[in-house]
Design a protein around this motif. Structure first.
Motif, PDB file in Angstrom:
ATOM      1  N   HIS A 106       6.353   6.004   2.896  1.00  0.00           N
ATOM      2  CA  HIS A 106       5.592   6.955   2.083  1.00  0.00           C
ATOM      3  C   HIS A 106       5.849   6.776   0.592  1.00  0.00           C
ATOM      4  O   HIS A 106       5.030   7.199  -0.223  1.00  0.00           O
ATOM      5  CB  HIS A 106       5.931   8.393   2.472  1.00  0.00           C
ATOM      6  CG  HIS A 106       5.507   8.766   3.852  1.00  0.00           C
ATOM      7  ND1 HIS A 106       5.220  10.059   4.215  1.00  0.00           N
ATOM      8  CD2 HIS A 106       5.325   8.024   4.978  1.00  0.00           C
ATOM      9  CE1 HIS A 106       4.884  10.101   5.498  1.00  0.00           C
ATOM     10  NE2 HIS A 106       4.950   8.874   5.980  1.00  0.00           N
ATOM     11  N   ILE A 107       6.963   6.183   0.226  1.00  0.00           N
ATOM     12  CA  ILE A 107       7.363   6.142  -1.184  1.00  0.00           C
ATOM     13  C   ILE A 107       7.296   4.725  -1.783  1.00  0.00           C
ATOM     14  O   ILE A 107       7.816   4.489  -2.864  1.00  0.00           O
ATOM     15  CB  ILE A 107       8.776   6.761  -1.362  1.00  0.00           C
ATOM     16  CG1 ILE A 107       9.817   6.181  -0.398  1.00  0.00           C
ATOM     17  CG2 ILE A 107       8.721   8.258  -1.123  1.00  0.00           C
ATOM     18  CD1 ILE A 107      10.267   4.813  -0.733  1.00  0.00           C
ATOM     19  N   LEU A 108       6.614   3.826  -1.109  1.00  0.00           N
ATOM     20  CA  LEU A 108       6.495   2.448  -1.603  1.00  0.00           C
ATOM     21  C   LEU A 108       5.455   2.338  -2.720  1.00  0.00           C
ATOM     22  O   LEU A 108       4.534   3.145  -2.811  1.00  0.00           O
ATOM     23  CB  LEU A 108       6.091   1.512  -0.460  1.00  0.00           C
ATOM     24  CG  LEU A 108       7.124   1.299   0.644  1.00  0.00           C
ATOM     25  CD1 LEU A 108       6.505   0.522   1.808  1.00  0.00           C
ATOM     26  CD2 LEU A 108       8.350   0.586   0.100  1.00  0.00           C
ATOM     27  N   THR A 109       5.608   1.312  -3.541  1.00  0.00           N
ATOM     28  CA  THR A 109       4.571   0.987  -4.523  1.00  0.00           C
ATOM     29  C   THR A 109       3.336   0.497  -3.778  1.00  0.00           C
ATOM     30  O   THR A 109       3.398   0.164  -2.581  1.00  0.00           O
ATOM     31  CB  THR A 109       5.034  -0.125  -5.482  1.00  0.00           C
ATOM     32  OG1 THR A 109       5.265  -1.311  -4.709  1.00  0.00           O
ATOM     33  CG2 THR A 109       6.272   0.273  -6.268  1.00  0.00           C
ATOM     34  N   ASP A 110       2.222   0.416  -4.463  1.00  0.00           N
ATOM     35  CA  ASP A 110       0.997  -0.096  -3.841  1.00  0.00           C
ATOM     36  C   ASP A 110       1.197  -1.514  -3.310  1.00  0.00           C
ATOM     37  O   ASP A 110       0.775  -1.832  -2.190  1.00  0.00           O
ATOM     38  CB  ASP A 110      -0.163  -0.087  -4.845  1.00  0.00           C
ATOM     39  CG  ASP A 110      -0.674   1.318  -5.131  1.00  0.00           C
ATOM     40  OD1 ASP A 110      -0.501   2.215  -4.285  1.00  0.00           O
ATOM     41  OD2 ASP A 110      -1.259   1.512  -6.223  1.00  0.00           O
ATOM     42  N   GLU A 111       1.842  -2.355  -4.104  1.00  0.00           N
ATOM     43  CA  GLU A 111       2.047  -3.747  -3.699  1.00  0.00           C
ATOM     44  C   GLU A 111       2.930  -3.844  -2.452  1.00  0.00           C
ATOM     45  O   GLU A 111       2.624  -4.582  -1.515  1.00  0.00           O
ATOM     46  CB  GLU A 111       2.666  -4.559  -4.845  1.00  0.00           C
ATOM     47  CG  GLU A 111       1.799  -4.661  -6.092  1.00  0.00           C
ATOM     48  CD  GLU A 111       1.812  -3.389  -6.954  1.00  0.00           C
ATOM     49  OE1 GLU A 111       2.748  -2.546  -6.855  1.00  0.00           O
ATOM     50  OE2 GLU A 111       0.846  -3.215  -7.721  1.00  0.00           O
ATOM     51  N   ALA A 112       4.018  -3.103  -2.443  1.00  0.00           N
ATOM     52  CA  ALA A 112       4.919  -3.125  -1.286  1.00  0.00           C
ATOM     53  C   ALA A 112       4.227  -2.527  -0.059  1.00  0.00           C
ATOM     54  O   ALA A 112       4.379  -3.035   1.053  1.00  0.00           O
ATOM     55  CB  ALA A 112       6.205  -2.367  -1.599  1.00  0.00           C
ATOM     56  N   TRP A 113       3.477  -1.456  -0.248  1.00  0.00           N
ATOM     57  CA  TRP A 113       2.722  -0.851   0.850  1.00  0.00           C
ATOM     58  C   TRP A 113       1.790  -1.889   1.484  1.00  0.00           C
ATOM     59  O   TRP A 113       1.738  -2.027   2.704  1.00  0.00           O
ATOM     60  CB  TRP A 113       1.928   0.341   0.327  1.00  0.00           C
ATOM     61  CG  TRP A 113       0.989   0.955   1.316  1.00  0.00           C
ATOM     62  CD1 TRP A 113      -0.298   0.551   1.588  1.00  0.00           C
ATOM     63  CD2 TRP A 113       1.248   2.061   2.176  1.00  0.00           C
ATOM     64  NE1 TRP A 113      -0.861   1.342   2.550  1.00  0.00           N
ATOM     65  CE2 TRP A 113       0.070   2.289   2.935  1.00  0.00           C
ATOM     66  CE3 TRP A 113       2.345   2.886   2.381  1.00  0.00           C
ATOM     67  CZ2 TRP A 113      -0.030   3.305   3.880  1.00  0.00           C
ATOM     68  CZ3 TRP A 113       2.241   3.902   3.313  1.00  0.00           C
ATOM     69  CH2 TRP A 113       1.074   4.104   4.052  1.00  0.00           C
ATOM     70  N   ASN A 114       1.046  -2.583   0.623  1.00  0.00           N
ATOM     71  CA  ASN A 114       0.102  -3.588   1.130  1.00  0.00           C
ATOM     72  C   ASN A 114       0.817  -4.674   1.926  1.00  0.00           C
ATOM     73  O   ASN A 114       0.344  -5.090   2.983  1.00  0.00           O
ATOM     74  CB  ASN A 114      -0.694  -4.206  -0.016  1.00  0.00           C
ATOM     75  CG  ASN A 114      -1.696  -3.230  -0.611  1.00  0.00           C
ATOM     76  OD1 ASN A 114      -2.019  -2.200  -0.020  1.00  0.00           O
ATOM     77  ND2 ASN A 114      -2.176  -3.546  -1.803  1.00  0.00           N
ATOM     78  N   ASN A 118       0.358  -4.657   5.801  1.00  0.00           N
ATOM     79  CA  ASN A 118      -0.614  -5.740   5.974  1.00  0.00           C
ATOM     80  C   ASN A 118      -2.040  -5.250   5.695  1.00  0.00           C
ATOM     81  O   ASN A 118      -2.934  -5.340   6.542  1.00  0.00           O
ATOM     82  CB  ASN A 118      -0.510  -6.361   7.367  1.00  0.00           C
ATOM     83  CG  ASN A 118      -1.189  -7.715   7.422  1.00  0.00           C
ATOM     84  OD1 ASN A 118      -1.317  -8.398   6.408  1.00  0.00           O
ATOM     85  ND2 ASN A 118      -1.646  -8.103   8.609  1.00  0.00           N
ATOM     86  N   THR A 119      -2.222  -4.701   4.502  1.00  0.00           N
ATOM     87  CA  THR A 119      -3.509  -4.139   4.092  1.00  0.00           C
ATOM     88  C   THR A 119      -3.721  -4.406   2.609  1.00  0.00           C
ATOM     89  O   THR A 119      -2.852  -5.002   1.946  1.00  0.00           O
ATOM     90  CB  THR A 119      -3.554  -2.625   4.397  1.00  0.00           C
ATOM     91  OG1 THR A 119      -4.866  -2.135   4.151  1.00  0.00           O
ATOM     92  CG2 THR A 119      -2.546  -1.845   3.588  1.00  0.00           C
ATOM     93  N   ASP A 120      -4.820  -3.949   2.072  1.00  0.00           N
ATOM     94  CA  ASP A 120      -5.065  -4.076   0.637  1.00  0.00           C
ATOM     95  C   ASP A 120      -5.506  -2.748   0.021  1.00  0.00           C
ATOM     96  O   ASP A 120      -6.068  -2.694  -1.054  1.00  0.00           O
ATOM     97  CB  ASP A 120      -6.106  -5.163   0.361  1.00  0.00           C
ATOM     98  CG  ASP A 120      -7.465  -4.851   0.975  1.00  0.00           C
ATOM     99  OD1 ASP A 120      -7.605  -3.806   1.649  1.00  0.00           O
ATOM    100  OD2 ASP A 120      -8.394  -5.656   0.774  1.00  0.00           O
TER     101      ASP A 120
END
Length: 183
Positions: A106-114, A118-120
């Motif tokens: 829940h607290i990841l950056t956008d880049e790390a989340w992606n 495995n998404t964009d």
């Protein structure tokens, strides 16, 4: 002489209570059918009784979502808004959340989340995390969990603080007088 006054005072107190006790007895107008609290439509609502300082820590471990965002983050925002609407001085309010476990993403950056998901799409919580920071809410993440996941410090949203160990942090905050809520 002190014993005399103590005994006399105690006797007078008992006498006063016994004389006034009938005044506390239910009267015919206090019957359950006539009291407003027995009418569900007219029952009272308990409001805030304590105005501060208010200190709360959420322990966030579950991967729960509501309205498209992290449920604990959303509820932190709603709780802060509730206190504000009630006129609580925001300087008297200290809300914190400690994330770990299944809620870690829940607290990841956008880049790390992606990368992790495995998404964009980017992290749906990015805007909310920044908003909470502006509102004075402190979101923290377990650094032990970060290391276990192999995430760099830069993978954690910049508005999130790092705590050495989540359980120890929650315990520490509780010892400092924070009310505990678990998500």
């Amino acid at each position: 002489m002190n014993k005399f006054f103590s005994t006399t005072f105690a006797s007078l107190a008992v006498l006063a209570l016994s004389v006034t006790a009938p005044a506390f007895a239910a009267s015919p107008t206090d019957s359950p059918s006539s009291r407003s609290d027995s009418d569900p439509a007219n029952r009272p609502v308990i409001g805030l009784q304590y105005e501060g300082p208010i200190k709360v820590v959420y322990q966030c471990t579950r991967d729960e979502w509501k309205e498209g965002v992290s449920k604990p983050l959303l509820y932190l925002k709603k709780l802060r808004g509730y206190y504000e609407k009630q006129g609580i001085d925001l300087d008297q309010l200290d809300l914190r959340a400690v994330f770990h476990g299944d809620a870690s993403t829940h607290i990841l950056t956008d880049e790390a989340w992606n990368r992790v998901k495995n998404t964009d799409t980017g992290n749906p919580n990015t805007k909310l995390l920044s908003e909470l920071k502006r509102m004075g809410v402190h979101v923290e993440f377990c650094d032990s969990r970060r290391q276990k996941e192999g995430w760099a410090k830069a993978d954690i949203h910049p508005d999130v603080l790092l705590a050495a160990a989540a359980f120890a942090r929650v315990i520490d905050l509780q010892h400092q007088g924070y009310a505990y809520i678990r998500f």
